[in-house]
Design a protein around this motif. Structure first.
Motif, PDB file in Angstrom:
ATOM      1  N   MET A   1       0.840  -1.196   0.000  1.00  0.00           N
ATOM      2  CA  MET A   1       0.000   0.000   0.000  1.00  0.00           C
ATOM      3  C   MET A   1       0.877   1.248   0.000  1.00  0.00           C
ATOM      4  SD  MET A   1      -2.963   1.084   2.749  1.00  0.00           S
ATOM      5  CE  MET A   1      -1.775   1.263   4.081  1.00  0.00           C
ATOM      6  N   LEU A   2       0.498   2.252  -0.740  1.00  0.00           N
ATOM      7  CA  LEU A   2       1.251   3.491  -0.830  1.00  0.00           C
ATOM      8  C   LEU A   2       1.162   4.240   0.495  1.00  0.00           C
ATOM      9  CD1 LEU A   2       2.758   5.446  -2.810  1.00  0.00           C
ATOM     10  CD2 LEU A   2       0.535   6.537  -3.160  1.00  0.00           C
ATOM     11  N   SER A   3       2.299   4.624   1.039  1.00  0.00           N
ATOM     12  CA  SER A   3       2.316   5.356   2.300  1.00  0.00           C
ATOM     13  C   SER A   3       2.243   6.847   2.045  1.00  0.00           C
ATOM     14  CB  SER A   3       3.589   5.040   3.089  1.00  0.00           C
ATOM     15  OG  SER A   3       4.712   5.624   2.455  1.00  0.00           O
ATOM     16  N   ARG A   4       1.889   7.600   3.102  1.00  0.00           N
ATOM     17  CA  ARG A   4       1.857   9.053   2.985  1.00  0.00           C
ATOM     18  C   ARG A   4       3.250   9.599   2.686  1.00  0.00           C
ATOM     19  NH1 ARG A   4      -1.337  10.615   8.373  1.00  0.00           N
ATOM     20  NH2 ARG A   4      -0.326   8.717   9.043  1.00  0.00           N
ATOM     21  N   ARG A   5       4.280   8.977   3.254  1.00  0.00           N
ATOM     22  CA  ARG A   5       5.641   9.439   3.017  1.00  0.00           C
ATOM     23  C   ARG A   5       6.019   9.285   1.549  1.00  0.00           C
ATOM     24  NH1 ARG A   5      10.773   7.121   2.944  1.00  0.00           N
ATOM     25  NH2 ARG A   5      12.450   8.544   3.583  1.00  0.00           N
ATOM     26  N   HIS A   6       5.734   8.115   0.973  1.00  0.00           N
ATOM     27  CA  HIS A   6       6.072   7.904  -0.424  1.00  0.00           C
ATOM     28  C   HIS A   6       5.261   8.827  -1.330  1.00  0.00           C
ATOM     29  CE1 HIS A   6       7.597   3.736   0.833  1.00  0.00           C
ATOM     30  NE2 HIS A   6       8.645   4.490   0.513  1.00  0.00           N
ATOM     31  N   PHE A   7       4.002   9.057  -0.966  1.00  0.00           N
ATOM     32  CA  PHE A   7       3.177   9.988  -1.750  1.00  0.00           C
ATOM     33  C   PHE A   7       3.772  11.388  -1.718  1.00  0.00           C
ATOM     34  CE2 PHE A   7      -0.191  13.196  -1.890  1.00  0.00           C
ATOM     35  CZ  PHE A   7      -0.697  12.955  -3.150  1.00  0.00           C
ATOM     36  N   ASP A  36      -4.555   5.799  -4.756  1.00  0.00           N
ATOM     37  CA  ASP A  36      -4.075   4.644  -4.005  1.00  0.00           C
ATOM     38  C   ASP A  36      -3.797   4.948  -2.542  1.00  0.00           C
ATOM     39  OD1 ASP A  36      -4.181   2.991  -6.225  1.00  0.00           O
ATOM     40  OD2 ASP A  36      -2.121   3.445  -6.841  1.00  0.00           O
ATOM     41  N   LEU A  37      -3.929   6.193  -2.134  1.00  0.00           N
ATOM     42  CA  LEU A  37      -3.652   6.569  -0.752  1.00  0.00           C
ATOM     43  C   LEU A  37      -4.971   6.570   0.016  1.00  0.00           C
ATOM     44  CD1 LEU A  37      -1.205   7.523   0.994  1.00  0.00           C
ATOM     45  CD2 LEU A  37      -1.948   9.850   0.539  1.00  0.00           C
ATOM     46  N   ASP A  38      -5.229   5.516   0.787  1.00  0.00           N
ATOM     47  CA  ASP A  38      -6.578   5.307   1.309  1.00  0.00           C
ATOM     48  C   ASP A  38      -6.982   6.298   2.399  1.00  0.00           C
ATOM     49  OD1 ASP A  38      -5.072   4.383   3.443  1.00  0.00           O
ATOM     50  OD2 ASP A  38      -5.775   2.313   3.327  1.00  0.00           O
ATOM     51  N   GLN A  39      -6.043   7.095   2.934  1.00  0.00           N
ATOM     52  CA  GLN A  39      -6.402   8.095   3.939  1.00  0.00           C
ATOM     53  C   GLN A  39      -6.629   9.480   3.326  1.00  0.00           C
ATOM     54  OE1 GLN A  39      -3.554   8.145   7.115  1.00  0.00           O
ATOM     55  NE2 GLN A  39      -3.885   6.029   7.667  1.00  0.00           N
ATOM     56  N   LEU A  40      -6.399   9.607   2.037  1.00  0.00           N
ATOM     57  CA  LEU A  40      -6.546  10.904   1.391  1.00  0.00           C
ATOM     58  C   LEU A  40      -7.934  11.022   0.765  1.00  0.00           C
ATOM     59  CD1 LEU A  40      -3.932  12.869  -0.546  1.00  0.00           C
ATOM     60  CD2 LEU A  40      -6.153  12.563  -1.602  1.00  0.00           C
ATOM     61  N   HIS A  41      -8.680  12.035   1.187  1.00  0.00           N
ATOM     62  CA  HIS A  41     -10.042  12.223   0.704  1.00  0.00           C
ATOM     63  C   HIS A  41     -10.122  13.121  -0.517  1.00  0.00           C
ATOM     64  CE1 HIS A  41     -12.323  10.972   4.636  1.00  0.00           C
ATOM     65  NE2 HIS A  41     -11.449  10.076   4.222  1.00  0.00           N
ATOM     66  N   SER A  42      -9.299  14.159  -0.567  1.00  0.00           N
ATOM     67  CA  SER A  42      -9.352  15.084  -1.701  1.00  0.00           C
ATOM     68  C   SER A  42      -7.980  15.667  -1.952  1.00  0.00           C
ATOM     69  CB  SER A  42     -10.369  16.206  -1.446  1.00  0.00           C
ATOM     70  OG  SER A  42      -9.916  17.061  -0.410  1.00  0.00           O
ATOM     71  N   GLY A  59     -14.385  10.178   0.513  1.00  0.00           N
ATOM     72  CA  GLY A  59     -14.830  11.180   1.473  1.00  0.00           C
ATOM     73  C   GLY A  59     -16.019  11.971   0.971  1.00  0.00           C
ATOM     74  N   PRO A  60     -16.370  13.076   1.652  1.00  0.00           N
ATOM     75  CA  PRO A  60     -17.590  13.820   1.331  1.00  0.00           C
ATOM     76  C   PRO A  60     -17.523  14.666   0.071  1.00  0.00           C
ATOM     77  CG  PRO A  60     -16.407  14.893   3.114  1.00  0.00           C
ATOM     78  CD  PRO A  60     -15.697  13.598   2.849  1.00  0.00           C
ATOM     79  N   GLY A  61     -16.344  14.839  -0.527  1.00  0.00           N
ATOM     80  CA  GLY A  61     -16.242  15.621  -1.754  1.00  0.00           C
ATOM     81  C   GLY A  61     -15.638  16.988  -1.536  1.00  0.00           C
ATOM     82  N   LEU A  62     -15.549  17.751  -2.601  1.00  0.00           N
ATOM     83  CA  LEU A  62     -14.883  19.053  -2.561  1.00  0.00           C
ATOM     84  C   LEU A  62     -15.766  20.175  -2.041  1.00  0.00           C
ATOM     85  CD1 LEU A  62     -13.075  18.951  -6.034  1.00  0.00           C
ATOM     86  CD2 LEU A  62     -12.024  18.620  -3.789  1.00  0.00           C
ATOM     87  N   THR A  63     -17.086  19.986  -2.062  1.00  0.00           N
ATOM     88  CA  THR A  63     -18.003  21.086  -1.750  1.00  0.00           C
ATOM     89  C   THR A  63     -18.756  20.895  -0.438  1.00  0.00           C
ATOM     90  OG1 THR A  63     -19.788  20.062  -3.032  1.00  0.00           O
ATOM     91  CG2 THR A  63     -18.329  21.586  -4.197  1.00  0.00           C
ATOM     92  N   ARG A  64     -18.452  19.825   0.307  1.00  0.00           N
ATOM     93  CA  ARG A  64     -19.108  19.601   1.594  1.00  0.00           C
ATOM     94  C   ARG A  64     -18.096  19.759   2.715  1.00  0.00           C
ATOM     95  NH1 ARG A  64     -22.366  14.109   1.642  1.00  0.00           N
ATOM     96  NH2 ARG A  64     -22.805  14.916   3.744  1.00  0.00           N
TER      97      ARG A  64
END
Length: 277
Positions: A1-7, A36-42, A59-64
């Protein structure tokens, strides 16, 4: 899984490409990494006046609106700068004992009246932290501000950076007490209206003070507008919405996190490579 550090490393590499001809290729690469970064919503990328990428893989999207967690600390710091600029607090050197003496409880730790707004906004109040393992007991207390001000001292005023949400909550309560306005009112006046963004009410403590340092909610699009104002010296859409000198001062390292190694200005983490977080 892609990590936040690698991203983060991949993102930095893509944005460092000097040729404008690589812009679309870079955003495509970043989009693929973000999915591929499962903790990133937007994710949003803006260069100049052009938004190159604006997507919400989950996640909830860009406008919520969504809870922006500790990014609330950075927003609070901008409110402090605006309040100082309009004269609601004399300066960043103003003492808690002068700004909001009514907040200091009996049994407070020695020296808290001498804490400055600079000490608070740079997380150098010197108290035992109320984040991490200590967070639950703090927010379960009957008076969050008094709880913070009675914590044992582990450093001197203005000394070591101690990441503690209680410190920024104290700052928020001091700002509200000094001005007579709630943080919600101040946030809407200094950020909501001039940036054209929605700032809904958020969590308040038992005394009615809005949480200073957590639980604020903004849309990703609103956060991008705050970021643009920070990038452009406090200007947005042709207007000066935040004090330029405060924006500049916020991006000067005043201390450094012993956990991440990042510099810390007025409510903003600062990397040696120029990233502002």
């Amino acid at each position: 899984m892609l990590s936040r550090r690698h991203f983060s490393l991949a993102l930095a590499g893509s944005l460092a490409a000097p040729s404008l001809l690589r812009a679309q290729q870079s955003t495509d690469e970043i989009r693929d990494l973000a999915v591929d970064l499962d903790q990133l919503h937007s994710i949003q990328i803006r260069r100049g006046d052009e938004t190159l990428l604006a997507e919400a893989p989950r996640g909830p999207g860009l406008t919520r609106v969504a809870n922006i967690k500790s990014c609330s600390k950075s927003v609070l710091a901008l409110i402090l700068g605006a309040v100082i600029d309009e004269g609601g607090i004399e300066s960043v050197e103003a003492r808690l004992g002068d700004v909001a003496p009514s907040l200091i409880p009996s049994g407070a730790t020695e020296g808290v009246e001498d804490l400055t707004m600079r000490d608070l906004v740079t997380l150098r109040a010197g108290h035992e932290r109320t984040s991490g393992a200590n967070y639950g007991a703090w927010v379960s207390s009957s008076n969050w501000v008094a709880y913070v001000l009675r914590q044992p001292r582990v450093a001197e005023n203005g000394g070591q950076m101690i990441y503690s949400t209680g410190t920024t909550h104290l700052l928020g309560a001091a700002i509200a007490t000094a001005t007579g306005d709630s943080l919600l009112t101040l946030a809407r006046r200094h950020l909501g209206t001039p940036l054209g963004i929605e700032i809904p009410p958020w969590t308040r403590d038992p005394q009615g003070f809005y949480f200073g340092g957590n639980e604020m909610a903004l849309t990703p699009q609103a956060m991008l507008r705050v970021a643009v104002a920070m990038r452009d010296g406090g200007r947005y859409d042709g207007a000066q919405v935040l004090p330029a000198d405060w924006v500049d001062a916020s991006q000067e390292a005043r201390t450094r996190s012993r956990w991440s190694g990042l510099g810390y200005g007025y409510g903003w983490f600062l990397s040696d490579s120029g990233w502002i977080l």
